[in-house]
Design an enzyme around this catalytic site. Structure first.
Site, PDB file in Angstrom:
ATOM      1  N   HIS A 102       0.860  -1.203   0.094  1.00  0.00           N
ATOM      2  CA  HIS A 102       0.005  -0.050   0.060  1.00  0.00           C
ATOM      3  C   HIS A 102       0.828   1.244  -0.061  1.00  0.00           C
ATOM      4  O   HIS A 102       2.066   1.340   0.771  1.00  0.00           O
ATOM      5  CB  HIS A 102      -1.041  -0.174   1.217  1.00  0.00           C
ATOM      6  CG  HIS A 102      -0.375   0.019   2.732  1.00  0.00           C
ATOM      7  ND1 HIS A 102      -0.110   1.162   3.093  1.00  0.00           N
ATOM      8  CD2 HIS A 102      -0.264  -0.750   3.221  1.00  0.00           C
ATOM      9  CE1 HIS A 102       0.450   0.989   4.168  1.00  0.00           C
ATOM     10  NE2 HIS A 102       0.302  -0.363   4.523  1.00  0.00           N
ATOM     11  N   ASP A 107       6.206   0.869   6.400  1.00  0.00           N
ATOM     12  CA  ASP A 107       4.757   0.569   6.477  1.00  0.00           C
ATOM     13  C   ASP A 107       4.342   1.723   5.408  1.00  0.00           C
ATOM     14  O   ASP A 107       3.911   2.603   5.916  1.00  0.00           O
ATOM     15  CB  ASP A 107       4.248   0.612   7.924  1.00  0.00           C
ATOM     16  CG  ASP A 107       2.796   0.240   7.819  1.00  0.00           C
ATOM     17  OD1 ASP A 107       2.341  -0.221   6.867  1.00  0.00           O
ATOM     18  OD2 ASP A 107       2.275   0.531   9.002  1.00  0.00           O
ATOM     19  N   ASP A 137       3.041  -6.331   3.612  1.00  0.00           N
ATOM     20  CA  ASP A 137       2.632  -5.228   4.702  1.00  0.00           C
ATOM     21  C   ASP A 137       2.948  -5.614   6.017  1.00  0.00           C
ATOM     22  O   ASP A 137       2.391  -5.309   7.256  1.00  0.00           O
ATOM     23  CB  ASP A 137       1.179  -4.846   4.369  1.00  0.00           C
ATOM     24  CG  ASP A 137       0.924  -3.565   5.140  1.00  0.00           C
ATOM     25  OD1 ASP A 137       1.812  -2.954   5.447  1.00  0.00           O
ATOM     26  OD2 ASP A 137      -0.386  -3.610   5.466  1.00  0.00           O
ATOM     27  N   GLU A 189      -5.051   2.117   2.689  1.00  0.00           N
ATOM     28  CA  GLU A 189      -4.853   0.941   3.567  1.00  0.00           C
ATOM     29  C   GLU A 189      -4.826   1.062   5.125  1.00  0.00           C
ATOM     30  O   GLU A 189      -5.824   0.596   5.688  1.00  0.00           O
ATOM     31  CB  GLU A 189      -3.670   0.187   3.062  1.00  0.00           C
ATOM     32  CG  GLU A 189      -3.735  -1.427   4.085  1.00  0.00           C
ATOM     33  CD  GLU A 189      -3.302  -1.135   5.638  1.00  0.00           C
ATOM     34  OE1 GLU A 189      -3.353  -2.268   6.218  1.00  0.00           O
ATOM     35  OE2 GLU A 189      -2.432  -0.296   5.913  1.00  0.00           O
ATOM     36  N   GLU A 190      -4.290   2.324   5.535  1.00  0.00           N
ATOM     37  CA  GLU A 190      -4.486   2.549   6.778  1.00  0.00           C
ATOM     38  C   GLU A 190      -5.830   3.040   7.518  1.00  0.00           C
ATOM     39  O   GLU A 190      -5.704   3.062   8.664  1.00  0.00           O
ATOM     40  CB  GLU A 190      -3.388   3.881   7.022  1.00  0.00           C
ATOM     41  CG  GLU A 190      -1.837   3.421   6.865  1.00  0.00           C
ATOM     42  CD  GLU A 190      -1.299   2.230   7.777  1.00  0.00           C
ATOM     43  OE1 GLU A 190      -1.710   1.769   8.510  1.00  0.00           O
ATOM     44  OE2 GLU A 190      -0.111   1.909   7.515  1.00  0.00           O
TER      45      GLU A 190
END
Length: 437
Positions: free
Chosen positions: A295, A307, A369, A341-342
């Site tokens: 992501h 991340d 991830d 995504e977060e």
């Protein structure tokens, strides 16, 4: 399946897995391998040893050595943080779209989605009693802000949701501080995700959650949280482990604790964004897809290099390695760089809705991830025969000493595929999560 690795070796491993999934006769698909003897499958897999070695040579010793790391470093340094809905995320998507096209990958395009747009704003938490102490905090994604001037209230410290329920009559008008023990990320993250609503149900005016981590250097961790419908929305933030434990000690002694919490967080209207897609189109079965992913978005308090910049670099580099070697897989290799995504896998969820009508053509879905570290092995969940096949695949990785085969897996951006019944089971590790189909 899963990997743990620095970008270079991790990509070797990923590329090998792609080779087996795409260049062979489709043995990852249960209806293909179920009637074939293991010896036949093993011989077919071992026939790719020379190609596997070429990938290793290119990625570890050849011109691609450290390429994925350099790509990641330039990307992170140039763009910085990329929170959902932000201008920086737009810049990141444009940057990656252009980079994938310049790399010579095929069918590079953007697929539009709507994403949450939360803005942190100024935030602070100050202990006023029993002494003056400024705490380090990070507001949680989707949190509402405090009224102007903040919220000043006494603190109730609890260690679990059960304790909060037992002490519900003490919570009204207070700031609930969760000092939950860290068990595992998967279990403990429920306090971050649901802590605000659980506190609001018993009349709290705000919640502060001990950061979901087993280690701390006075460093709070952010993350997304969700409000329950029909429950008052109260401000919520994570605090450092040290402050949560300190307040727990004070409360245990019967000391009154008062905190002033100020948060300027805002939830703005959803923003336009995109999932970024690139492919190597299959030669025999172009409609069948092996999907790799990471992501592009990140949180706003760092560069998002781990991340999930590392997952993005791996998912890009895997296609580059195949392209550079002049290999043409039988099935289409598709890299998708998710947005938002977060914020709860929003981009991936909309991608699934857009493509689920074609779900039978997705042979393999992967997500990186969980960090990129030195490769150690692979995690896999599947039938006994599928596991035996994967053991044969692992033999191709002996030159880089990546032979461990473990169990279990997860992945925010691919869970919906599993729940929809895509053949196979989830697989995961420190570097890559796959769904075998």
């Amino acid at each position: 399946m899963t990997i743990m690795g620095q970008c270079s070796n991790g990509l070797v491993y990923l590329a090998l897995l792609i080779l087996i999934g795409c260049l062979n006769q489709g043995f990852c698909k249960p209806h293909v391998y179920k009637d074939k003897p293991l010896k036949e499958i093993s011989n077919k897999i071992s026939s790719y040893a020379d190609i596997a070695q070429k990938i290793i040579e290119l990625a570890v010793y050849g011109k691609a050595q450290n390429r994925s790391y350099e790509r990641l470093a330039v990307f992170a340094d140039k763009i910085g943080h990329r929170v959902s809905g932000s201008k920086n995320l737009d810049l990141a998507i444009k940057y990656m779209y252009n980079a994938l096209k310049e790399d010579g990958l095929e069918n590079v395009h953007l697929e539009p989605v709507k994403v949450p747009h939360w803005v942190r704003g100024e935030e602070s938490a100050v202990m006023l009693l029993p002494r003056n102490h400024t705490m380090s905090i990070l507001g949680l994604g989707s949190s509402v802000g405090t009224p102007k001037g903040g919220i000043e209230a006494e603190v109730l410290v609890v260690e679990s949701f059960d304790e909060l329920k037992r002490r519900a009559n003490e919570a009204k008008g207070k700031i609930v501080v969760y000092n939950q023990p860290f068990v595992s990320y998967g279990e403990t993250v429920s306090y971050r995700a649901s802590g605000a609503s659980e506190a609001a149900k018993v009349g709290a005016v705000a919640s502060l959650i001990c950061s979901v981590t087993p280690f701390s250097i006075y460093s709070p961790h952010t993350g997304w949280q969700w409000y329950d419908s029909g429950v008052p929305q109260i401000p919520t933030a994570c605090i450092a482990v040290e402050d949560a434990q300190m307040m727990a000690r004070m409360a245990h002694r019967g000391t009154k604790i008062v905190v002033r919490l100020t948060m300027g967080a805002q939830n703005l209207p959803d923003a336009e964004s995109f999932n970024t897609v690139a492919e190597i189109i299959g030669s025999q079965h172009p409609e069948q897809v092996v999907l790799l992913s990471g992501h592009l978005d990140s949180w706003d308090v760092g560069q998002g290099a781990m991340d999930d910049g590392g997952g993005v670099a791996i998912s890009w580099e895997a296609l580059s390695l195949i392209k550079d070697l002049g290999l043409r897989p039988k099935r289409t290799l598709r890299t998708v760089l998710w947005t938002a995504e977060e914020a709860g896998g929003v981009g991936a969820a909309q991608y699934y809705q857009q493509h689920k009508g074609n779900i039978s053509n997705f042979d393999l879905v992967m997500e990186s991830d969980l960090g990129t570290f030195v490769p150690m092995g692979l995690q896999f969940t599947g039938s006994d025969k599928a596991r035996a096949i994967m053991k044969e695949v692992m033999k191709l990785l002996t030159p880089i000493n990546v032979t461990s085969l473990e169990e279990h897996g997860e992945g925010t951006d691919i869970n919906m595929w599993m729940k929809a019944g895509v053949p196979g089971d989830p697989v995961s590790s420190h570097n890559l999560t796959m769904l075998i189909g």
